[in-house]
Design a protein around this motif. Structure first.
Motif, PDB file in Angstrom:
ATOM      1  N   LYS A   1      62.431 -26.168 -13.140  1.00 29.06           N
ATOM      2  CA  LYS A   1      62.770 -24.951 -13.738  1.00 29.06           C
ATOM      3  C   LYS A   1      61.388 -24.172 -13.561  1.00 29.06           C
ATOM      4  N   SER A   2      60.259 -24.682 -13.810  1.00 32.14           N
ATOM      5  CA  SER A   2      58.954 -24.005 -14.134  1.00 32.14           C
ATOM      6  C   SER A   2      58.677 -23.577 -12.681  1.00 32.14           C
ATOM      7  N   ILE A   3      58.805 -24.634 -11.796  1.00 35.62           N
ATOM      8  CA  ILE A   3      58.349 -24.333 -10.493  1.00 35.62           C
ATOM      9  C   ILE A   3      59.399 -23.280  -9.660  1.00 35.62           C
TER      10      ILE A   3
ATOM     11  N   THR B   1      40.669 -25.453  -9.864  1.00 36.90           N
ATOM     12  CA  THR B   1      41.282 -25.933 -10.994  1.00 36.90           C
ATOM     13  C   THR B   1      42.329 -25.048 -11.757  1.00 36.90           C
ATOM     14  N   PRO B   2      43.236 -25.726 -12.227  1.00 34.56           N
ATOM     15  CA  PRO B   2      44.190 -24.622 -13.131  1.00 34.56           C
ATOM     16  C   PRO B   2      43.381 -23.658 -13.773  1.00 34.56           C
ATOM     17  N   GLU B   3      42.370 -24.250 -14.561  1.00 33.68           N
ATOM     18  CA  GLU B   3      41.622 -23.322 -15.366  1.00 33.68           C
ATOM     19  C   GLU B   3      40.995 -22.091 -14.856  1.00 33.68           C
TER      20      GLU B   3
ATOM     21  N   LYS C   1      52.517 -13.143 -19.660  1.00 35.09           N
ATOM     22  CA  LYS C   1      52.390 -14.158 -20.809  1.00 35.09           C
ATOM     23  C   LYS C   1      51.933 -15.525 -20.275  1.00 35.09           C
ATOM     24  N   ASP C   2      51.526 -16.273 -21.096  1.00 32.86           N
ATOM     25  CA  ASP C   2      50.991 -17.505 -20.945  1.00 32.86           C
ATOM     26  C   ASP C   2      52.242 -18.635 -20.188  1.00 32.86           C
ATOM     27  N   GLU C   3      53.444 -18.465 -20.451  1.00 33.09           N
ATOM     28  CA  GLU C   3      54.364 -19.058 -20.009  1.00 33.09           C
ATOM     29  C   GLU C   3      54.698 -18.659 -18.333  1.00 33.09           C
ATOM     30  N   GLN C   4      54.572 -17.321 -18.079  1.00 37.57           N
ATOM     31  CA  GLN C   4      54.534 -17.013 -16.916  1.00 37.57           C
ATOM     32  C   GLN C   4      53.258 -17.633 -15.987  1.00 37.57           C
ATOM     33  N   VAL C   5      52.423 -17.554 -16.595  1.00 37.00           N
ATOM     34  CA  VAL C   5      51.110 -18.138 -16.043  1.00 37.00           C
ATOM     35  C   VAL C   5      51.258 -19.680 -15.755  1.00 37.00           C
TER      36      VAL C   5
ATOM     37  N   ALA D   1      52.650 -23.938 -11.825  1.00 33.51           N
ATOM     38  CA  ALA D   1      53.482 -25.013 -11.459  1.00 33.51           C
ATOM     39  C   ALA D   1      53.941 -24.735  -9.776  1.00 33.51           C
ATOM     40  N   TYR D   2      54.084 -23.556  -9.629  1.00 35.77           N
ATOM     41  CA  TYR D   2      54.508 -23.158  -8.269  1.00 35.77           C
ATOM     42  C   TYR D   2      53.354 -23.325  -7.246  1.00 35.77           C
ATOM     43  N   LEU D   3      52.306 -22.966  -7.517  1.00 35.54           N
ATOM     44  CA  LEU D   3      50.882 -22.922  -6.757  1.00 35.54           C
ATOM     45  C   LEU D   3      50.594 -24.320  -6.496  1.00 35.54           C
ATOM     46  N   ASN D   4      50.867 -25.299  -7.332  1.00 36.08           N
ATOM     47  CA  ASN D   4      50.720 -26.756  -7.420  1.00 36.08           C
ATOM     48  C   ASN D   4      51.479 -27.267  -6.332  1.00 36.08           C
ATOM     49  N   THR D   5      52.545 -26.668  -5.933  1.00 38.22           N
ATOM     50  CA  THR D   5      53.374 -27.371  -4.677  1.00 38.22           C
ATOM     51  C   THR D   5      53.087 -26.900  -3.421  1.00 38.22           C
TER      52      THR D   5
END
Length: 122
Positions: free
Chosen positions: A39-41, A86-88, A108-112, A117-121
């Protein structure tokens, strides 16, 4: 909350729903755990397609307008700032951009987290 300092304060703010300002993120060494759920991805991809794909190519490390994002969190450094990938530092780039990228501090933090999550893929 005044008794929390440094990393503990940032972690508290991240999970309490309070937005992190660019200034708060700069001085902290808080580690962000990248979500890996479907869902996050999917939500991150939808947001990426809406906000990022106009300038960035998710399938290439190169780009015409802006750097491509293929392998963005798997490379040793971010393409323009040369900060560690890094994610940070991705969050830092979104909130307080290096170079010509516009700010996405309004996210929003949730959007970030979904974007991460998507960038990590990639």
């Amino acid at each position: 909350m005044k008794t929390l300092t440094g990393v503990a304060a940032i972690i508290f703010l991240m999970f309490s729903g309070v937005s992190l300002s660019a200034g708060a993120q700069k001085g902290a060494d808080a580690k962000i755990v990248v979500k890996k759920d479907k869902k996050s991805i999917e939500q991150g991809k939808a947001l990426y397609d809406k906000l990022c794909i106009g300038c960035h190519d998710p399938k290439s490390a190169r780009g015409d307008m802006a750097p491509g994002h293929k392998g963005i969190l798997k490379n040793p450094t971010l393409p323009v700032s040369k900060r560690p990938a890094t994610p940070e530092n991705v969050v830092r780039q979104l909130r307080d951009p290096f170079s010509d990228m516009p700010s996405f501090a309004h996210l929003k933090d949730e959007q970030v987290q979904d974007l991460l999550a998507y960038l990590n893929t990639l």
